[in-house]
Write a protein that holds these residues in place. Structure first.
Motif, mmCIF file in Angstrom:
data_model
loop_
_atom_site.group_PDB
_atom_site.id
_atom_site.type_symbol
_atom_site.label_atom_id
_atom_site.label_comp_id
_atom_site.label_asym_id
_atom_site.label_seq_id
_atom_site.Cartn_x
_atom_site.Cartn_y
_atom_site.Cartn_z
ATOM 1 N N TRP A 141 0.818 -1.206 0.000
ATOM 2 C CA TRP A 141 0.000 0.000 0.000
ATOM 3 C C TRP A 141 0.856 1.262 0.000
ATOM 4 C CZ3 TRP A 141 -4.155 2.043 -1.444
ATOM 5 C CH2 TRP A 141 -4.627 3.231 -0.892
ATOM 6 N N SER A 142 1.988 1.241 0.706
ATOM 7 C CA SER A 142 2.838 2.437 0.759
ATOM 8 C C SER A 142 3.380 2.789 -0.629
ATOM 9 C CB SER A 142 3.995 2.210 1.737
ATOM 10 O OG SER A 142 4.805 1.125 1.321
ATOM 11 N N THR A 143 3.703 1.789 -1.439
ATOM 12 C CA THR A 143 4.206 2.061 -2.790
ATOM 13 C C THR A 143 3.112 2.607 -3.691
ATOM 14 O OG1 THR A 143 5.782 0.238 -2.496
ATOM 15 C CG2 THR A 143 5.468 1.081 -4.729
ATOM 16 N N ILE A 144 1.912 2.057 -3.601
ATOM 17 C CA ILE A 144 0.790 2.567 -4.402
ATOM 18 C C ILE A 144 0.453 3.994 -3.982
ATOM 19 C CG2 ILE A 144 -1.654 2.242 -4.945
ATOM 20 C CD1 ILE A 144 -1.202 -0.762 -4.649
ATOM 21 N N LYS A 145 0.442 4.231 -2.676
ATOM 22 C CA LYS A 145 0.171 5.584 -2.182
ATOM 23 C C LYS A 145 1.272 6.547 -2.616
ATOM 24 C CE LYS A 145 -0.915 8.026 2.115
ATOM 25 N NZ LYS A 145 -1.032 7.887 3.597
ATOM 26 N N GLY A 146 2.511 6.071 -2.594
ATOM 27 C CA GLY A 146 3.625 6.913 -3.029
ATOM 28 C C GLY A 146 3.546 7.251 -4.507
ATOM 29 N N SER A 147 3.061 6.330 -5.335
ATOM 30 C CA SER A 147 2.914 6.621 -6.760
ATOM 31 C C SER A 147 1.867 7.705 -6.995
ATOM 32 C CB SER A 147 2.537 5.349 -7.515
ATOM 33 O OG SER A 147 1.261 4.873 -7.093
ATOM 34 N N CYS A 148 0.792 7.678 -6.218
ATOM 35 C CA CYS A 148 -0.206 8.756 -6.320
ATOM 36 C C CYS A 148 0.392 10.089 -5.880
ATOM 37 C CB CYS A 148 -1.426 8.420 -5.474
ATOM 38 S SG CYS A 148 -2.314 6.925 -5.988
ATOM 39 N N THR A 149 1.259 10.062 -4.869
ATOM 40 C CA THR A 149 1.933 11.288 -4.433
ATOM 41 C C THR A 149 2.857 11.818 -5.515
ATOM 42 O OG1 THR A 149 1.843 10.512 -2.142
ATOM 43 C CG2 THR A 149 3.385 12.280 -2.640
ATOM 44 N N VAL A 150 3.520 10.914 -6.238
ATOM 45 C CA VAL A 150 4.390 11.331 -7.343
ATOM 46 C C VAL A 150 3.583 12.060 -8.409
ATOM 47 C CG1 VAL A 150 5.820 10.485 -9.240
ATOM 48 C CG2 VAL A 150 6.126 9.558 -6.950
ATOM 49 N N VAL A 151 2.410 11.524 -8.744
ATOM 50 C CA VAL A 151 1.564 12.159 -9.755
ATOM 51 C C VAL A 151 1.082 13.520 -9.256
ATOM 52 C CG1 VAL A 151 -0.582 11.943 -11.061
ATOM 53 C CG2 VAL A 151 0.873 9.949 -10.722
ATOM 54 N N ARG A 152 0.724 13.604 -7.990
ATOM 55 C CA ARG A 152 0.246 14.887 -7.462
ATOM 56 C C ARG A 152 1.351 15.937 -7.457
ATOM 57 N NH1 ARG A 152 -2.407 16.153 -1.477
ATOM 58 N NH2 ARG A 152 -2.543 18.422 -1.793
ATOM 59 N N ASP A 153 2.543 15.558 -7.024
ATOM 60 C CA ASP A 153 3.654 16.513 -7.015
ATOM 61 C C ASP A 153 4.015 16.952 -8.435
ATOM 62 O OD1 ASP A 153 3.750 16.369 -4.291
ATOM 63 O OD2 ASP A 153 5.448 14.993 -4.201
ATOM 64 N N PHE A 154 3.971 16.025 -9.361
ATOM 65 C CA PHE A 154 4.244 16.369 -10.755
ATOM 66 C C PHE A 154 3.179 17.326 -11.290
ATOM 67 C CE2 PHE A 154 3.966 15.532 -15.343
ATOM 68 C CZ PHE A 154 5.275 15.791 -15.710
ATOM 69 N N THR A 155 1.929 17.104 -10.906
ATOM 70 C CA THR A 155 0.851 18.008 -11.316
ATOM 71 C C THR A 155 1.048 19.399 -10.732
ATOM 72 O OG1 THR A 155 -0.652 16.109 -11.405
ATOM 73 C CG2 THR A 155 -1.644 18.299 -11.372
ATOM 74 N N ASP A 156 1.419 19.460 -9.451
ATOM 75 C CA ASP A 156 1.670 20.762 -8.827
ATOM 76 C C ASP A 156 2.807 21.503 -9.531
ATOM 77 O OD1 ASP A 156 -0.334 20.432 -6.983
ATOM 78 O OD2 ASP A 156 0.969 19.579 -5.451
ATOM 79 N N PHE A 157 3.841 20.762 -9.917
ATOM 80 C CA PHE A 157 4.966 21.411 -10.597
ATOM 81 C C PHE A 157 4.531 21.951 -11.960
ATOM 82 C CE2 PHE A 157 8.587 21.329 -13.487
ATOM 83 C CZ PHE A 157 9.495 22.107 -12.789
ATOM 84 N N CYS A 158 3.788 21.151 -12.723
ATOM 85 C CA CYS A 158 3.378 21.583 -14.064
ATOM 86 C C CYS A 158 2.317 22.678 -14.017
ATOM 87 C CB CYS A 158 2.846 20.383 -14.854
ATOM 88 S SG CYS A 158 4.098 19.152 -15.257
ATOM 89 N N PHE A 159 1.449 22.646 -13.016
ATOM 90 C CA PHE A 159 0.315 23.559 -12.991
ATOM 91 C C PHE A 159 0.624 24.850 -12.231
ATOM 92 C CE2 PHE A 159 -3.887 25.121 -11.703
ATOM 93 C CZ PHE A 159 -4.540 25.086 -12.914
ATOM 94 N N HIS A 160 1.475 24.763 -11.224
ATOM 95 C CA HIS A 160 1.746 25.940 -10.390
ATOM 96 C C HIS A 160 3.188 26.431 -10.532
ATOM 97 C CE1 HIS A 160 -2.139 25.691 -8.326
ATOM 98 N NE2 HIS A 160 -1.953 24.390 -8.270
ATOM 99 N N SER A 161 4.146 25.517 -10.341
ATOM 100 C CA SER A 161 5.543 25.955 -10.327
ATOM 101 C C SER A 161 5.970 26.498 -11.682
ATOM 102 C CB SER A 161 6.444 24.783 -9.918
ATOM 103 O OG SER A 161 6.093 24.301 -8.635
ATOM 104 N N TYR A 162 5.580 25.820 -12.758
ATOM 105 C CA TYR A 162 6.000 26.271 -14.084
ATOM 106 C C TYR A 162 5.453 27.664 -14.398
ATOM 107 C CZ TYR A 162 6.698 26.456 -19.113
ATOM 108 O OH TYR A 162 7.072 26.848 -20.374
ATOM 109 N N PHE A 163 4.180 27.871 -14.128
ATOM 110 C CA PHE A 163 3.598 29.186 -14.385
ATOM 111 C C PHE A 163 4.188 30.247 -13.469
ATOM 112 C CE2 PHE A 163 0.313 26.333 -16.111
ATOM 113 C CZ PHE A 163 0.155 26.908 -17.369
#
Length: 593
Positions: A141-163
């Motif tokens: 479960w920790s690995t599956i949860k961590g993969s969702c965290t990776v997607v969320r952090d990547f989304t934050d970078f593309c949607f907020h940090s880049y702009f």
């Protein structure tokens, strides 16, 4: 004499016994970890690949439009440089989805395979009651949860940090700052040298990396086996011993990764030759850099692998004001003769012992911090300080609601972390600490801070700011006032503090403090663009919102109680007044009678 011989034989036998005990344990853990990776890996790969690919493709039109818009609008670039950037933008914008999706696939495969494997070994080393159960369960479960965290952090970078990065280009520039520009007459030789450098440097740098890879492989294996059998270095503690076998098996992957990184970095080294041509205004210097960069890379790998000093490859002078390195080589040879042991080969170029051969006392005295520890301290401090600011009225429920609705609030995203870091700087400066006091029992110094380049960019300036605050010698009134000013003022000009209660009228002192505030907020603004920052700050905002609701409820309850008491007092007073009037009328009637 016999006792000494027995003692001398006892230690090798103990090491051999521990090594024999280690082999079956490691094999069982490794097989179990591979089985878990085979189950979890495909799920994690699909989550990361689909999630990141959807973000990349969905935001790609917005990225293209906003990138062109910011480059056209910016005043930081001159006309010639702006035109060249606009003409060169299609290539990276087209390649970004390709590299992003392929990189997401590799990250998903790597994380899905290694995370369950490492979790299995960690469960074996942790002090838990049922190690067998944790070895079997941990990592799913920790690995599956961590993969969702990776997607969320990547989304934050593309949607907020880049702009946020691109918006910085459109900000107003100071009047005394000249825009960056280049001369068209210098571009043809720069492009010519860069095109010449790419095939030469990529081929030679990759050849050097391939030539040194067997040294890296066997020296790494030798080092890991010595540390494992001798229980030194990273395998000093029993809980870390299972990781030794994992490191030994995965070391070839690290070597392959180093060769691939060398290949990718060779392109940037080659393109830098064009910059040398532009800066020195000389094609000859650019060609000299093409040759010298191979020697520099060879010397770097020699230092990394503790091989011979310097490089046998030619290194011509590629800067007009650059000093030759003959004096440096002679100094290194003298240090090598004094400090290195030819029979050992395990000393660094400065003659100091490697980390694995330090004593246990030194390892206990200097405990290196991890980046996650510093990151956790920052947000824990923000939570504690946010509660204080809510009680003091410097932070309100309206600010938190604005951050939740708009997704961004300078008071919470920038000023609150800056307030927490300022607290740390004031306490560290007042206690004459050599570093930063991040807690009552923990001090962050140059000896134990994490070996992380990104984090070092933030910690280094904070050390300098702490020394500046120490030199100002602030009193208690100034310190208490500064804590409010960082939350309530813009801190851009000395006049911003005219209507405040800051006790000092010295404009120079005010300008120095405001410069520290601006730099501190700039550091936090750079931190806010890191992928994990937004996820952590949004969790903090939820906690503070609950605290703000509780404080408002308590205040409303207190005000209701006060109103009830006031109304009861008013009713009592009215009754007493009526009773008094009645008694007065009775007395008047008696007088009449």
């Amino acid at each position: 004499m016999l006792t000494q011989q027995l003692v001398s034989w006892k230690e090798p036998m103990q090491k051999l016994r521990s090594f024999i005990y280690f082999l079956p344990l490691f094999l069982l853990l490794f097989i179990l970890g591979l089985l878990k990776a085979a189950i979890v890996g495909p799920v994690v790969t699909v989550i990361i690949l689909i999630g990141n690919s959807a973000v990349i493709i969905g935001l790609w039109p917005a990225h293209v439009f906003w990138t062109y818009y910011c480059v056209v609008k910016t005043k930081r670039l001159g006309l010639v440089l702006k035109i060249l950037v606009l003409l060169s933008l299609p290539e990276p914008l087209v390649l970004w989805p390709i590299f992003g999706i392929v990189g997401s696939l590799l990250v998903g495969v790597g994380y899905g395979c290694f995370a369950p494997l490492i979790a299995t070994f960690e469960a074996a080393g942790n002090q838990v009651e049922n190690k067998f159960l944790h070895c079997v369960v941990d990592g799913f479960w920790s690995t599956i949860k961590g993969s969702c965290t990776v997607v969320r952090d990547f989304t934050d970078f593309c949607f907020h940090s880049y702009f946020s990065f691109m918006d910085e280009l459109t900000e107003e520039v100071p009047e005394d700052e000249n825009p960056m520009n280049i001369k068209l007459s210098k571009l043809p030789p720069c492009l010519l040298v860069s095109l010449l450098a790419v095939p030469v440097d990529v081929l030679l740098v990759t050849a050097v990396a391939l030539w040194k890879s067997p040294y890296m492989l066997f020296r790494g294996w030798k080092r890991l086996l010595e540390d494992l059998i001798g229980r030194e270095g990273p395998f000093l503690e029993t809980a870390c011993v299972p990781f030794a076998g994992l490191a030994i098996i995965l070391w070839p992957i690290a070597v392959v990764g180093a060769v691939i990184c060398s290949f990718l970095c060779s392109f940037f080294l080659a393109f830098y030759s064009g910059i040398v041509v532009y800066q020195e205004n000389s094609i000859r210097m650019g060609i000299a850099f093409i040759i010298s960069v191979v020697s520099l890379f060879d010397e770097y790998t020699n230092d990394l692998l503790y091989l011979r000093e310097g490089s046998c490859l030619p290194r011509p002078k590629y800067r007009k004001k650059m000093k030759l390195s003959s004096d440096i080589l002679e100094a290194r040879k003298s240090i090598d003769n004094d400090g290195n042991d030819p029979n050992n080969g395990r000393t660094c170029p400065l003659g100091s012992k490697l980390v694995s051969e330090r004593t246990r006392t030194l390892k206990e005295a200097i405990q290196e911090l991890k980046p996650i520890q510093v990151w956790d301290w920052l947000f824990q401090s923000c939570e504690a300080d946010g509660r204080i600011l809510l009680h003091d009225g410097l932070l309100t429920r309206t600010d938190i609601e604005e951050s939740i609705v708009n997704g961004n609030c300078k008071k919470l995203h920038i000023k609150l972390p800056a307030w927490s870091i300022l607290q740390c700087l004031l306490i560290s400066a007042k206690s004459n600490s050599s570093g930063l006091l991040i807690s009552d029992e923990l001090e962050l110094t140059r000896f134990n801070w994490p070996e992380d380049k990104v984090l070092e960019w933030f910690i280094g300036p904070l050390m300098t700011m702490k020394e500046q605050i120490k030199g100002l010698q602030l009193n208690e009134n100034e310190e208490s006032c500064l804590r409010g000013l960082i939350m309530s003022c813009n801190n851009e000009r000395p006049e911003d503090w005219n209507e405040t209660e800051f006790p000092s009228d010295d404009n120079v002192r005010r300008a120095q403090l405001q410069a520290i505030f601006r730099r501190l907020q700039g550091i936090v603004a750079a931190m806010s663009r890191m992928p994990t920052f937004r996820r952590r700050i949004m969790g903090l905002i939820k906690v503070l919102y609950i605290e703000a609701m509780r404080i408002d409820a308590l205040r409303s309850a207190d005000s209701r109680i006060l109103r009830q008491e006031a109304s009861s007092n008013n009713s009592i007073n009215s009754v007493e007044k009526k009773d008094k009037d009645a008694r007065g009328k009775a007395y008047n009637n008696e007088d009449i009678v």
